[in-house]
Structures are given as structure tokens and as C-alpha cells.
Design an enzyme around this catalytic site. Structure first.
Site, PDB file in Angstrom:
ATOM      1  N   ASP A   2       0.832  -1.206   0.000  1.00 43.51           N
ATOM      2  CA  ASP A   2       0.000   0.000   0.000  1.00 43.51           C
ATOM      3  C   ASP A   2       0.872   1.264   0.000  1.00 43.51           C
ATOM      4  O   ASP A   2       2.083   1.209   0.267  1.00 43.51           O
ATOM      5  CB  ASP A   2      -0.882  -0.045   1.266  1.00 43.51           C
ATOM      6  N   ASP A  49     -10.658   2.204  -3.211  1.00 46.30           N
ATOM      7  CA  ASP A  49     -11.201   1.971  -1.866  1.00 46.30           C
ATOM      8  C   ASP A  49     -12.717   2.030  -1.870  1.00 46.30           C
ATOM      9  O   ASP A  49     -13.346   1.787  -0.845  1.00 46.30           O
ATOM     10  CB  ASP A  49     -10.641   3.008  -0.883  1.00 46.30           C
TER      11      ASP A  49
HETATM   12  C1  DGJ Z   1      -5.791   1.933   1.876  1.00 41.92           C
HETATM   13  C2  DGJ Z   1      -6.132   0.708   1.076  1.00 41.92           C
HETATM   14  O1  DGJ Z   1      -6.593   1.065  -0.192  1.00 41.92           O
HETATM   15  C3  DGJ Z   1      -7.151  -0.115   1.851  1.00 41.92           C
HETATM   16  O2  DGJ Z   1      -7.564  -1.216   1.094  1.00 41.92           O
HETATM   17  C4  DGJ Z   1      -6.544  -0.548   3.156  1.00 41.92           C
HETATM   18  O3  DGJ Z   1      -5.474  -1.410   2.921  1.00 41.92           O
HETATM   19  C5  DGJ Z   1      -6.095   0.670   3.940  1.00 41.92           C
HETATM   20  N1  DGJ Z   1      -5.260   1.536   3.172  1.00 41.92           N
HETATM   21  C6  DGJ Z   1      -5.360   0.260   5.189  1.00 41.92           C
HETATM   22  O4  DGJ Z   1      -4.855   1.338   5.860  1.00 41.92           O
END
Ligand code: DGJ
Length: 750
Positions: free
Chosen positions: A480, A550
């Protein structure tokens, strides 16, 4: 001369062609500058392309004394530079020791190689000697010992060209490279629409199409990542081009940092398209003996509409960019705990979810953010990659073993490029974060960006990740990256090299990927940047799948996945079924709709399965087994967008097996309508003469019937009025998957 690159030696005309596209340029006699002659649908080779040289005598500045046709302002070029009478934005700009920026790069020689060389420290498409042919053109600066290499790779099987540029300093002085675009293409007309993907966090890949204006239009990133705001892709489509037909050029950047995609239309209707590292925040010291290589840009030409362009990108990226280890391999169906628990979990809860996942037929369990340091919220612990033993008493190794014992693979989340103020490495090395120590350093999501332009920082994070990966059995990593770089400054670089920081940062990210994969070659990495902020061809080279957004709401996902599919194959688009009310938009959609949308990507679940009823679990089991049956079709098939979510209430898309033996169609209605209009969805890509059977239906239909007339979506209640009035209405947010199988008997068989 090869089958793919024809060279008229006397006139120095170069013609790259593979029967699908032609790309022709030449060396101008007097100035030795490269002149672009043609790019587009393949034409046959000729002994001369002199008829493509266009010259008008216009009021302008001319390079050659006494010759009024040598204004570069009016000549289409391959790599325009400043100081040659061209007033349009250049593809390259060099600052000389005197402070001037006047260059002239003159043709010296060329070479042809079968296949394609790797780019140093950069991701790029790859090709063996039977898959592509590369032409390198060497140009030397009239005023220095700088040598520019323009590299053109024509792929034999795809209507695509890979391009990049590099510059090497053979002299004794130091120069400043202020701009080096990877690709410049001057087209003779301006009758194009500019198509691109814009967005923001949780609403990435929104498709926009606008006619070109006279002047400059651009999309870009200045954020240190390719970004949610603009994807490093754009297309120039003829006015009459739609999804199924018409001409279009697509441009995609194999890079994950700041980029500029710019189109400039001049008063004479010439369209200059360029793609490369964003010159803003960029400057590179070319010391004696040094070489700078710009990343690769890929150009696709299609005369089969936007779908044709996308299928070429999909095929090319599946075969020549994504690691061969993963391109044809089944991806595990996963369960991720992020939306199920966020930071609030312990080992017991995770194992409960994992047991459930196993019972549902899921293959991989992924533990997301919150497993390390003291991370009960997003306020700290990044950069401290040691398990939180309060939550996980036996650490990651213990948990991974237990998950494996259940018969599942195990995956783990990292955000390697970040540091929190409370991390031990921040206390011992505050200078490792990006920013000026005497000025404000902003936080984003309470965190700072580690200075990956420093190799020792990359090494430290590698060691920390290596400890976790070597102690535990880990099959998958979610990588990430949750904030952008706003104060670009490295405490390790001298003043003259501060302009290198943003690019060196991304090179550091690529170096860490390379180190991790060298030691753990079987690891499946899914890249992520707060969703799709780094959904780009650069990261696909290392990580064959990317978490697209997200936003997990099925309706929003129609647009996000539709837009993303413009460039990236379905096997790369991370898509999960999540809970309702949806966590981003509070929408209630059916489990069926959520799964029918997520099916067209790399499939998984991201919800607390312990809260599902037995009936819902049964539905999930069926969905999982369906995806297992269809995954090869979805990931390896040819994808066609049929109806756009950006244009109406119905979205439709489909995949067809390469041998056309089966297909899967997804049709989605956002809002229910009373007394609806009749509706048909014409299919694409089928075998015209073959008979297809729809799962669950006795009747069969020919491919041409399905493509010309299409699926008839309305009901057929002739003589069954009572049934019609008592039927259950699907309501808002409905969907249907249609699986078609070719049956043996075809018209040709008689
Ligand atoms: C952003 C990601 O896109 C999410 O899927 C998740 O992993 C969060 N960060 C965790 O902090």
C-alpha cells in the site's frame, strides 16, 4: 531491413510496420533532424515516402540561411528541442553551462536488434527476438558531446510500439537535463477527441472525452505517484470512433511517478502528443560519463474502436509486461479483513474469519493494516514492521502457520514507503523522511514519506520486510501507499540534484520491489495506493494485480472498472465483494450485484463473513465456485465494453474466450423503472457462424444473431399475464450474468 523495419538507406527513411500499424520518419537532409511522416494503420512499404514531406512558405524563423522552408515550427518531428525555431513545447530541454538552452540533435547512425533490451532499473515491456524488433536512432548534439538515443520497439503480434529515450554525456562538462519526454508524436490533423481517466480517492478512472482545442491541454501528476487524479494514459480518437469501431491512438506510460501527458494543437491543425516524466519538479545532472534513461511509453493504434485499443493493451500487458510467472496463472480468490474489522481484531477474530473463508471455498486469507507496532488506528507505527503481540500472541509466523493449517494461503499488508513519528527508525533517523529540516513537513494520514531516493533507507525497509517474510510462510503481499509527496526535498542530495528526488524516489520503490521479488520469486504482490493512485503499467511489471479503488460499492465500481479496463487487463483489477450498507456510500445492493461486478476483476471478499446468514453463505459458496469455473475465461479472454455506465442506466460488458468457445456477459441496471422500455444488448467478439447456448436455456442462437440483434432483455410473458403481474421486481441495482457456450453444431457443419 527486417520484416518489421524497412529502411530506405539513401533517403534515410525508416518504416516500422507489422501489418497492423505503420510508423514512418526520416532524417532531414540539411538539418539532420528527425521528421515524422506517418503514424497509423499499416500501409505497404515504398521506395520513397518523399510525398509525405509537407512544406509551406510561411512567415517564420528559418534554420538554414536562405531557405524559407526550414522552420521547425512547421515541421512534424520525433524529438523537438528548443533553439531550432520550433516554438511549441519541446520533448527535451537541456541547460548548458552558460545557462542557455539551445540544442540541436543531429542524426548520426542507427541499429536494429531483434527483441528488446531491458531498461536499466526501470520497469518496461519485454520481448524475445521473435516477439519484437527494436530500432535505435543515435543523435548527437551539435553543441556538446551529448548523445541522444531514441528507441522504437515494434511488437510483432500487437498493434503497439514501445518508445523511450536516453541521453549520455560523452564530454567533460556537466549539463542539466530539464525535460526528456519518452514519446513525442506530431500528427498532421486535429480532428481528435482527447480521452483520459480522471478521479479522486474512492472514485478513480472516470472516463472523459472532449474535442481537442487549439492550444495546450494536458493531464499530469505532481504528487510523487501516478495518482488518483489522472491515470498515466490518454487516447486520441477520431470523432466517429466509439467502443466498437473507428480509429484511435492510445498512450500509456510504464511509470509510477510524476508524469505529463500533453497535447498541443497549433494554428495549422498539427497535433503534438507527448508523454513522459513531468518536467515540473524534475531536473537531472548529466555529469561527464553519465547516462539518463527515461521510462517507456507505449503507443497503441486501433482501427477497431476503443475496445480494439484496450484489447491490444490487455494482450500486450498480459504477455509482455506482467511477469510470465503470473500472466497465465490462476489467481487465488481472497478474503481481506480490512472492511471486516479495520484495526479492531485479534488472532481469534482473524482465525474465525479465515475458518469461514475456508468453508466458503476461498483460497487466500489476507491480513490488512493494523498487525504491527502499536497500530490500533492510523496514527502511528508505520516503519516498525514487527508484529503486535497483544493482537497476535504468536506473531505473524504463528498466525501464518494456523491459516495454512486451515488449508488457505496467507497474505500480509505492508506500507513500506512510510514512517510514523513514533517509529524507532524515525527517532534514530529523522533525516530519512522527505522534507526540508528547516521548513514545514506536512503529514498525510498522520504519516511521513520515507526518502526512498536514499539506498540505505530502501535497504533498511528491505531488511525489516525480509525478517517478516523469512520467518513466516507468506504467499501474498498487499503493498500500500497512502499519501502523496508535498515537500520534495532529500537531505542526502546536494542542491544541484534536488530536482532528481522525485524520480530517484520511484527508482527506490522499484529497487525494493526488485529486491523482494529476487529473494521471494513466488510471492504474489498486489499493489495499492489508497486504492488506485498507482494503478499504472510501471507497477504491473512487479505486481500483477492492483487494488483498483477503496470504493467497494457495486454501482460506483461499474464506472471505476469500466474506466480502468481502457488500459489494464481484468486479471489486474482488484475487485471485492463488501458488506452493505456499503462503507463508502451507504448503498444497499444485493450480494448478487456485488459479486456480478467484482467477477470482472481479481475476485475476493472484504466483509465480516460471520455476520452473513446461512442463506447468504450458500450464495457466496456458489459465487466462489462459479468464479473458479470462469476465472480463466475472465482473465485470459478478450474483453468488450458494450454499454457505458457514464452514459446511461445500463452497463454491459463481456469476455470471450480466445477460441470463441464461450463467453460471459455482465448486464447491470442501476435504477429500476416501472413499465420499462424494451432493451437489447448487442454482443461482440463471437464466432458469427457458431451456435451458442445460454446456461439454463434450451434455445440456441447463432453468433451473428447475438452480435447483430443482441440479448433481448425484456421478459416474454405472452399468454402468461398473471405470472407477469405476480413476478418479483428486481428493484434498484440489479444484475445478470449470461454464460454462453458454443455448441458443436454450427451452420458450416450443415
Ligand atoms: C488503503 C487501502 O486502499 C485499503 O484497502 C486498506 O489497505 C487501507 N489503506 C489500510 O490502511
Amino acid at each position: 531491413m527486417t520484416n518489421y523495419i524497412h529502411i530506405n538507406e539513401t533517403s534515410k527513411e525508416f518504416h516500422l510496420t507489422n501489418g497492423k500499424l505503420s510508423y514512418i520518419f526520416r532524417v532531414m537532409e540539411q538539418t539532420k533532424i528527425l521528421e515524422q511522416l506517418y503514424a497509423g494503420k499499416a500501409i505497404r512499404h515504398q521506395e520513397s515516402f518523399a510525398h509525405l514531406i509537407e512544406r509551406e512558405i510561411r512567415p517564420s524563423n528559418n534554420q538554414v540561411t536562405g531557405d524559407h522552408t526550414t522552420s521547425l515550427e512547421h515541421i512534424k518531428q520525433e524529438m523537438p528541442v528548443y533553439g531550432t525555431t520550433d516554438f511549441r513545447y519541446p520533448g527535451m530541454e537541456i541547460r548548458y553551462p552558460d545557462g542557455d538552452r539551445i540544442s540541436q540533435f543531429e542524426y548520426r547512425s542507427y541499429s536494429v536488434v531483434e527483441g528488446k533490451k531491458r531498461l536499466p532499473n526501470l520497469p518496461a515491456t519485454f520481448a524475445g527476438e521473435h516477439e519484437a524488433t527494436t530500432l535505435e536512432i543515435y543523435l548527437e548534439d551539435r553543441y556538446s558531446s551529448l548523445v541522444l538515443t531514441l528507441s522504437y520497439t515494434i511488437f510483432h503480434a500487437y498493434s503497439a510500439l514501445g518508445r523511450h529515450a536516453s541521453i549520455e554525456n560523452y564530454g567533460n562538462e556537466t549539463f542539466q537535463l530539464e525535460r526528456l519526454m519518452s514519446l513525442n508524436l506530431d500528427l498532421p490533423m486535429n480532428d481528435y477527441d482527447f480521452i483520459h481517466l480522471h478521479g479522486a480517492w474512492a472514485r478513480e478512472a472516470q472516463l472523459e472525452r472532449k474535442p481537442l482545442i487549439t492550444g495546450v491541454q494536458s493531464i499530469s501528476s505532481t504528487r510523487g505517484a501516478s495518482s488518483h487524479v489522472h491515470n498515466p494514459f490518454f487516447a486520441l480518437a477520431k470523432k466517429n470512433t466509439d467502443e466498437q469501431q473507428g480509429e484511435v491512438f492510445g498512450f500509456s506510460f510504464v511509470y509510477s511517478g510524476n508524469f505529463l501527458a500533453q497535447v498541443e494543437v497549433d494554428p495549422y491543425h498539427v497535433t503534438r502528443a507527448m508523454l513522459g516524466i513531468n518536467p515540473h519538479q524534475f531536473s537531472w545532472e548529466l555529469e561527464p560519463g553519465s547516462l539518463f534513461t527515461a521510462p517507456e511509453a507505449v503507443m497503441v493504434y486501433s482501427d477497431a474502436g476503443l475496445n480494439g485499443m484496450s484489447r491490444t493493451f490487455h494482450d500486450l500487458y498480459r504477455q509482455q509486461l506482467i511477469s510470465p510467472k503470473w500472466s497465465g496463472r490462476k489467481r487465488p480468490i481472497l478474503s481481506n479483513n480490512w472492511e471486516a474489522t479495520y484495526f479492531d481484531f485479534n488472532e481469534e477474530k482473524i482465525l474465525e474469519l479465515a475458518r469461514d473463508a475456508k468453508g466458503l471455498g476461498i483460497e487466500l486469507f489476507v491480513l490488512d493494516d493494523g498487525w504491527f507496532g502499536n497500530r490500533d488506528n492510523d496514527a502511528g507505527s508505520l516503519g516498525n514492521w514487527t508484529a503486535d503481540l497483544k493482537k497476535l500472541p504468536e506473531g505473524i509466523a504463528g498466525l501464518a502457520d494456523k491459516v495454512h493449517t486451515l488449508g488457505l494461503q496467507f497474505g500480509l499488508w505492508f506500507e513500506p514507503e512510510m514512517v510514523s513519528a513514533d517509529a524507532p527508525i524515525h527517532a534514530s533517523h529523522p533525516e530519512w523522511k522527505i522534507g526540508h529540516p528547516g521548513k514545514n513537513i506536512s503529514h498525510g494520514r498522520n504519516q511521513y514519506v520515507l526518502d526512498f531516493s536514499r539506498p540505505e533507507v530502501v535497504d533498511n525497509i528491505f531488511d525489516q520486510m525480509d525478517t517478516v517474510l523469512s520467518e513466516s510462510a507468506i504467499d501474498y503481499v498487499k503493498w500500500d501507499m497512502n499519501r502523496y509527496i508535498s515537500e520534495a526535498f532529500s537531505q542526502a542530495l546536494p542542491a544541484a540534484k534536488q530536482g532528481e528526488m522525485m524520480h530517484r524516489y520511484i527508482l527506490g520503490v522499484y529497487a525494493l520491489y526488485t529486491k523482494i521479488l529476487a529473494k521471494y520469486p513466488d510471492l504474489l504482490i498486489e499493489s495499492c495506493a489508497g486504492g488506485g493512485a498507482r494503478f499504472d503499467a510501471g507497477l504491473l511489471y512487479y505486481a500483477p494485480q492492483t487494488w483498483a479503488s477503496d470504493d467497494t460499492d457495486a454501482v460506483e465500481r461499474l464506472k471505476i472498472q469500466y474506466g480502468t479496463s481502457m488500459v489494464y487487463p481484468l486479471s489486474s483489477i482488484g475487485s471485492h465483494v463488501s458488506a452493505v450498507p456499503n462503507h463508502q456510500v451507504a448503498r444497499m445492493t444485493s450480494l448478487k450485484m456485488r459479486s456480478d461486478v467484482a467477477a470482472f476483476g481479481t475476485f475476493g471478499y472484504e466483509l465480516d463473513s460471520t455476520k452473513l446468514s446461512e442463506e447468504e453463505k450458500e450464495i457466496v459458496r456458489e459465487q466462489v465456485s462459479q468464479i473458479k469455473r470462469w476465472q480463466t475465461l475472465i482473465h485470459q479472454g478478450d474483453f468488450f465494453r458494450l454499454k457505458s455506465p457514464f452514459e446511461g442506466n445500463t452497463t454491459a460488458w463481456m469476455v470471450v474466450a480466445p477460441d470463441k468457445s464461450e463467453a460471459l456477459v455482465g448486464v447491470y441496471h442501476v435504477l429500476a423503472q416501472p413499465n420499462p422500455a424494451y432493451e437489447r444488448v448487442s454482443l461482440a467478439g463471437l464466432d458469427e457462424a457458431a451456435l451458442y447456448q445460454l446456461d439454463g436455456e434450451a434455445t440456441t442462437r447463432f453468433g451473428d444473431d447475438l452480435m447483430q440483434i443482441g440479448l433481448v432483455l425484456g421478459g416474454n410473458y405472452i399468454g402468461r399475464a398473471q405470472e407477469y403481474w405476480s413476478r418479483t421486481m428486481p428493484g434498484d441495482f440489479s444484475s445478470q450474468l449470461y454464460h454462453l457456450q458454443k455448441i458443436d453444431k454450427s451452420e458450416d457443419d450443415g
